[in-house]
Each structure stands twice: as structure tokens, then as C-alpha cells.
Design a protein around this motif. Structure first.
Motif, PDB file in Angstrom:
ATOM      1  N   TYR A  98      37.705  36.318   1.750  1.00  0.00           N
ATOM      2  CA  TYR A  98      37.669  36.302   3.565  1.00  0.00           C
ATOM      3  C   TYR A  98      36.859  35.104   3.775  1.00  0.00           C
ATOM      4  O   TYR A  98      37.023  34.582   5.010  1.00  0.00           O
ATOM      5  CB  TYR A  98      37.249  37.541   3.830  1.00  0.00           C
ATOM      6  CG  TYR A  98      37.444  37.711   5.372  1.00  0.00           C
ATOM      7  CD1 TYR A  98      38.644  38.444   5.820  1.00  0.00           C
ATOM      8  CD2 TYR A  98      36.409  37.415   6.392  1.00  0.00           C
ATOM      9  CE1 TYR A  98      38.761  38.539   6.971  1.00  0.00           C
ATOM     10  CE2 TYR A  98      36.662  37.548   7.547  1.00  0.00           C
ATOM     11  CZ  TYR A  98      37.791  38.082   8.043  1.00  0.00           C
ATOM     12  OH  TYR A  98      37.983  38.355   9.520  1.00  0.00           O
ATOM     13  N   SER A  99      35.838  35.104   2.706  1.00  0.00           N
ATOM     14  CA  SER A  99      34.970  33.763   2.951  1.00  0.00           C
ATOM     15  C   SER A  99      35.827  32.390   3.086  1.00  0.00           C
ATOM     16  O   SER A  99      35.512  31.439   3.957  1.00  0.00           O
ATOM     17  CB  SER A  99      33.994  33.737   2.007  1.00  0.00           C
ATOM     18  OG  SER A  99      33.068  32.555   2.137  1.00  0.00           O
ATOM     19  N   ALA A 100      36.692  32.408   2.104  1.00  0.00           N
ATOM     20  CA  ALA A 100      37.680  31.121   2.143  1.00  0.00           C
ATOM     21  C   ALA A 100      38.401  31.059   3.537  1.00  0.00           C
ATOM     22  O   ALA A 100      38.663  30.104   3.813  1.00  0.00           O
ATOM     23  CB  ALA A 100      38.555  31.108   0.812  1.00  0.00           C
ATOM     24  N   PHE A 101      38.891  32.172   3.916  1.00  0.00           N
ATOM     25  CA  PHE A 101      39.636  32.055   5.126  1.00  0.00           C
ATOM     26  C   PHE A 101      38.748  31.718   6.407  1.00  0.00           C
ATOM     27  O   PHE A 101      39.308  31.065   7.197  1.00  0.00           O
ATOM     28  CB  PHE A 101      40.210  33.518   5.462  1.00  0.00           C
ATOM     29  CG  PHE A 101      40.784  33.549   6.955  1.00  0.00           C
ATOM     30  CD1 PHE A 101      41.951  32.919   7.262  1.00  0.00           C
ATOM     31  CD2 PHE A 101      40.297  34.424   7.865  1.00  0.00           C
ATOM     32  CE1 PHE A 101      42.450  33.137   8.407  1.00  0.00           C
ATOM     33  CE2 PHE A 101      40.719  34.466   9.206  1.00  0.00           C
ATOM     34  CZ  PHE A 101      41.780  33.701   9.461  1.00  0.00           C
ATOM     35  N   GLN A 102      37.464  32.275   6.475  1.00  0.00           N
ATOM     36  CA  GLN A 102      36.485  31.661   7.393  1.00  0.00           C
ATOM     37  C   GLN A 102      36.325  30.403   7.248  1.00  0.00           C
ATOM     38  O   GLN A 102      36.424  29.657   8.492  1.00  0.00           O
ATOM     39  CB  GLN A 102      35.389  32.408   7.225  1.00  0.00           C
ATOM     40  CG  GLN A 102      35.551  34.071   7.491  1.00  0.00           C
ATOM     41  CD  GLN A 102      33.995  34.882   7.175  1.00  0.00           C
ATOM     42  OE1 GLN A 102      33.649  34.537   6.051  1.00  0.00           O
ATOM     43  NE2 GLN A 102      33.802  35.722   8.109  1.00  0.00           N
ATOM     44  N   ARG A 103      36.233  29.738   5.929  1.00  0.00           N
ATOM     45  CA  ARG A 103      36.021  28.418   5.852  1.00  0.00           C
ATOM     46  C   ARG A 103      37.249  27.554   6.415  1.00  0.00           C
ATOM     47  O   ARG A 103      37.263  26.408   6.930  1.00  0.00           O
ATOM     48  CB  ARG A 103      35.454  27.918   4.437  1.00  0.00           C
ATOM     49  CG  ARG A 103      34.120  28.546   4.179  1.00  0.00           C
ATOM     50  CD  ARG A 103      33.673  27.939   2.786  1.00  0.00           C
ATOM     51  NE  ARG A 103      34.791  28.065   1.905  1.00  0.00           N
ATOM     52  CZ  ARG A 103      34.809  29.142   0.961  1.00  0.00           C
ATOM     53  NH1 ARG A 103      33.710  30.118   1.077  1.00  0.00           N
ATOM     54  NH2 ARG A 103      35.469  29.101  -0.042  1.00  0.00           N
ATOM     55  N   SER A 104      38.509  28.153   6.126  1.00  0.00           N
ATOM     56  CA  SER A 104      39.747  27.527   6.562  1.00  0.00           C
ATOM     57  C   SER A 104      39.761  27.207   8.094  1.00  0.00           C
ATOM     58  O   SER A 104      40.226  26.402   8.696  1.00  0.00           O
ATOM     59  CB  SER A 104      41.111  28.178   6.080  1.00  0.00           C
ATOM     60  OG  SER A 104      41.105  29.251   6.790  1.00  0.00           O
ATOM     61  N   LEU A 105      38.889  27.901   8.742  1.00  0.00           N
ATOM     62  CA  LEU A 105      38.896  27.968  10.327  1.00  0.00           C
ATOM     63  C   LEU A 105      37.933  27.070  10.705  1.00  0.00           C
ATOM     64  O   LEU A 105      37.644  26.797  12.073  1.00  0.00           O
ATOM     65  CB  LEU A 105      38.537  29.231  10.727  1.00  0.00           C
ATOM     66  CG  LEU A 105      39.602  30.524  10.491  1.00  0.00           C
ATOM     67  CD1 LEU A 105      39.268  31.762  11.259  1.00  0.00           C
ATOM     68  CD2 LEU A 105      41.005  29.995  11.050  1.00  0.00           C
ATOM     69  N   GLY A 106      37.266  26.576   9.768  1.00  0.00           N
ATOM     70  CA  GLY A 106      35.973  25.433  10.178  1.00  0.00           C
ATOM     71  C   GLY A 106      34.778  26.214  10.281  1.00  0.00           C
ATOM     72  O   GLY A 106      33.708  25.494  10.551  1.00  0.00           O
ATOM     73  N   TYR A 107      34.634  27.362   9.820  1.00  0.00           N
ATOM     74  CA  TYR A 107      33.162  28.101   9.904  1.00  0.00           C
ATOM     75  C   TYR A 107      32.180  27.629   8.787  1.00  0.00           C
ATOM     76  O   TYR A 107      32.991  27.478   7.571  1.00  0.00           O
ATOM     77  CB  TYR A 107      33.433  29.676   9.831  1.00  0.00           C
ATOM     78  CG  TYR A 107      34.230  30.155  11.128  1.00  0.00           C
ATOM     79  CD1 TYR A 107      33.881  29.635  12.358  1.00  0.00           C
ATOM     80  CD2 TYR A 107      34.911  31.330  10.987  1.00  0.00           C
ATOM     81  CE1 TYR A 107      34.711  30.088  13.610  1.00  0.00           C
ATOM     82  CE2 TYR A 107      35.527  31.848  12.070  1.00  0.00           C
ATOM     83  CZ  TYR A 107      35.416  31.142  13.576  1.00  0.00           C
ATOM     84  OH  TYR A 107      35.928  31.721  14.394  1.00  0.00           O
ATOM     85  N   THR A 108      31.196  27.767   8.816  1.00  0.00           N
ATOM     86  CA  THR A 108      30.364  27.543   7.620  1.00  0.00           C
ATOM     87  C   THR A 108      28.943  28.573   7.890  1.00  0.00           C
ATOM     88  O   THR A 108      28.764  28.985   8.913  1.00  0.00           O
ATOM     89  CB  THR A 108      29.663  26.024   7.861  1.00  0.00           C
ATOM     90  OG1 THR A 108      29.071  25.777   9.141  1.00  0.00           O
ATOM     91  CG2 THR A 108      30.754  25.047   7.730  1.00  0.00           C
ATOM     92  N   GLY A 109      27.947  28.348   6.980  1.00  0.00           N
ATOM     93  CA  GLY A 109      27.090  29.163   6.835  1.00  0.00           C
ATOM     94  C   GLY A 109      27.238  30.826   7.131  1.00  0.00           C
ATOM     95  O   GLY A 109      27.985  31.307   6.586  1.00  0.00           O
ATOM     96  N   LEU A 110      26.445  31.347   7.971  1.00  0.00           N
ATOM     97  CA  LEU A 110      26.686  32.652   8.165  1.00  0.00           C
ATOM     98  C   LEU A 110      28.066  33.123   8.628  1.00  0.00           C
ATOM     99  O   LEU A 110      28.671  34.358   8.388  1.00  0.00           O
ATOM    100  CB  LEU A 110      25.568  33.081   9.347  1.00  0.00           C
ATOM    101  CG  LEU A 110      24.098  33.331   9.068  1.00  0.00           C
ATOM    102  CD1 LEU A 110      23.109  33.354   9.768  1.00  0.00           C
ATOM    103  CD2 LEU A 110      23.903  34.244   7.629  1.00  0.00           C
TER     104      LEU A 110
END
Length: 296
Positions: A111-123
Motif C-alpha cells: 500500500y505504501s508503494a501504491f501511495q508513492r506511485s500517486l506521488g505521495y511521500t513521507g507520512l
């Protein structure tokens, strides 16, 4: 004179005809507007047949499951977690063998990898499902119910907290009948090395216990637990810190990884410290802030 009268009569008839025509046009337009388009009806029908992911249950599982010594599922979360895992698998982020309704460390990583794929970082890429990322993941696959979020950041006693944490503290104060003073807030990366990163994200605060008796400290910890915190009275024998109460808001989606572990340990009857000793705080039924609100 007769000619003028005829002219006025013709004009009147023309205006009446225009009014009738306008009314017909408006009636047709209103009827068209009131009738759902085929595309709208199809979208509604599709949404009605999609699985529903309970965000509250999913976030709870994402905190508890990685801390379990076995593969016991979090009650009430299996179907929601399965829908999330299937969506992650479809994106090539999670192997089929991990699609099991258990939101363990592998699912957190996916799920963290998915969040990063959306451009999210950090928290924003901490592996806990947030409302926006969850809705994006679910497009065409599932809908989301019981959405939760930390809210905006604000100041309390000179420390940063978020709106959800502030509301929880305010309700705890109402139960206690007196004000609480913070000795450390949230979103404080590296601010206190003894906190082991628990204050790096949202939802975590330390409460000053100056002048409080032992029984009052316990009462404060109990009130904090009642409104949805994993809260413990900390003493100098446990670490390099003074007496205080440490509280982590369960299911705050801005929790740091370390704080996620603490809330998971709390559900499993542990003290939230590295030694993973038994919980030494007042034992009451565990509930989140949202669960508390529904019963009060």
C-alpha cells in the motif's frame, strides 16, 4: 383605428404563442434534466454492485495485523482488506499469495508503494490507507464507507496537533472535568530522541502530569483510552524521561510507523514499549474515536 386594433391583437396572439412555446421548451428541458442519462444510471448501477470497503475497519487492521504473532484476522475487516489487496494485486503491487484478508507487513509495504506511485511521500506514504488514496485505488473496484481523516493542523499549548487529536483531547477533558497540558505534540520528527519516532507523525502527544497524584494520572490515562487513545502513564524507570502520559490516537492516518506499532500493541494487550511487556494501564474496552462518538 381598426388597423391599429388588429395590429395589437395580432401582437398579443404572437406573444401568447411565444409564451406557450417557451413553456413547452422549459417543460421538455426540465423533464430531460429530471430523467437520468443512461450513463448516470449505468454508473449508479455499477457502484451499487461493487464491494464496499469499510475504511475504519481497514485502517484498524493495518495497525493491528502487522504486530500479531500469528495470522489471526482483525474482526470485521476481512472483506474490506480482501478488496484492497485484490486491487493492489491488480496493479502488480501484491503477490496473489498475500491476498488473504490479513493486512500484514507485506500489505503495508504494497500500500505504501501504491501511495508513492500517486506521488505521495513521507507520512502520506506510511502504508495506512488514507481517504484519497483508498478512493483512487477503488476506482471501478470498490466504494468506500466510514471515511476518516486527521483534519487540519493547529496549535495547542504551543505544540502542533491535528483537528481529530484536538477533538479527542477536548472530550477527555470534559470527562475529567479539568484541562490537560501537553509536554510534547505531533509532527515533531527528531524532536525528542527518547520518543523513538512515535511523535514524527500525527495523533501522538505527551501529557504533563506535574502536580498529579498517582490516582489522577491513572484517571487521565483511562479518560484518554475512553475517547480512542492508546495511552500509558510513563515513569523514569522505563526510559530516559520524566513522569508523563504518552497517548497515540488510534486510527489517525498520519501516524508514524512507530506509532502504528504502538496502537497495534495496545490492541494486543502490550505496553507500547520496545520490551513489549504487558499493558500496565487501566484496562477498558478498546475503541476508536469514531466508535466512541457513535455511542455518546
Amino acid at each position: 383605428m381598426a388597423s391599429a386594433i388588429k395590429t395589437r391583437t395580432a401582437a398579443t396572439r404572437l406573444l401568447a404563442a411565444v409564451a406557450v412555446l417557451s413553456g413547452l421548451v422549459m417543460s421538455v428541458a426540465q423533464a430531460h434534466a429530471a430523467t437520468p442519462s443512461p450513463n448516470t444510471e449505468a454508473a449508479a448501477a455499477t457502484a451499487a454492485t461493487l464491494p464496499v470497503v469499510d475504511m475504519e475497519a481497514t485502517v484498524k487492521a493495518a495497525q493491528i495485523d502487522p504486530r500479531r504473532a500469528d495470522s489471526t484476522l482483525t474482526p470485521g475487516a476481512k472483506d474490506s482488506v480482501l478488496a484492497v489487496e485484490r486491487a493492489l494485486q491488480a496493479r502488480g503491487l501484491l503477490d496473489a499469495r498475500w491476498v488473504d484478508g490479513y493486512f500484514g507487513t507485506t500489505t503495508i509495504t504494497a500500500y505504501s508503494a501504491f501511495q508513492r506511485s500517486l506521488g505521495y511521500t513521507g507520512l502520506d506514504a506510511n502504508g495506512l490507507p488514507g481517504a484519497t488514496s483508498l478512493a483512487t485505488l477503488g476506482q471501478g473496484r470498490f466504494t468506500v464507507s466510514h471515511k476518516i481523516g486527521p483534519g487540519a493542523k493547529l496549535q495547542r499549548n504551543g505544540y502542533t496537533v491535528n483537528t481529530r487529536t484536538q477533538d479527542m483531547l477536548t472530550e477527555a477533558e470534559r470527562l475529567l472535568g479539568f484541562k490537560l497540558t501537553l509536554s510534547q505534540g505531533s509532527y515533531n520528527p527528531g524532536g525528542d530522541p527518547t520518543s523513538a519516532g512515535t511523535h514524527d507523525g500525527g495523533g501522538v502527544v505527551d501529557i504533563s502530569v506535574d502536580g498529579m497524584s498517582s490516582s489522577t494520572r491513572t484517571s487521565v490515562a483511562k479518560a484518554l483510552r475512553q475517547v480512542g487513545f492508546a495511552a500509558w502513564v510513563r515513569n523514569p524507570n522505563q526510559g530516559d524521561w520524566p513522569w508523563h502520559i504518552h497517548a497515540a490516537a488510534i486510527s489517525d492516518t498520519d501516524l508514524s510507523t512507530q506509532a502504528q506499532h504502538q496502537t497495534g500493541d495496545y490492541y494486543l494487550g502490550l505496553n507500547g514499549l520496545a520490551n513489549q511487556a504487558a499493558d500496565d494501564g487501566p484496562r477498558i474496552p478498546i475503541q476508536t474515536w469514531e466508535e466512541y462518538q457513535r455511542t455518546h
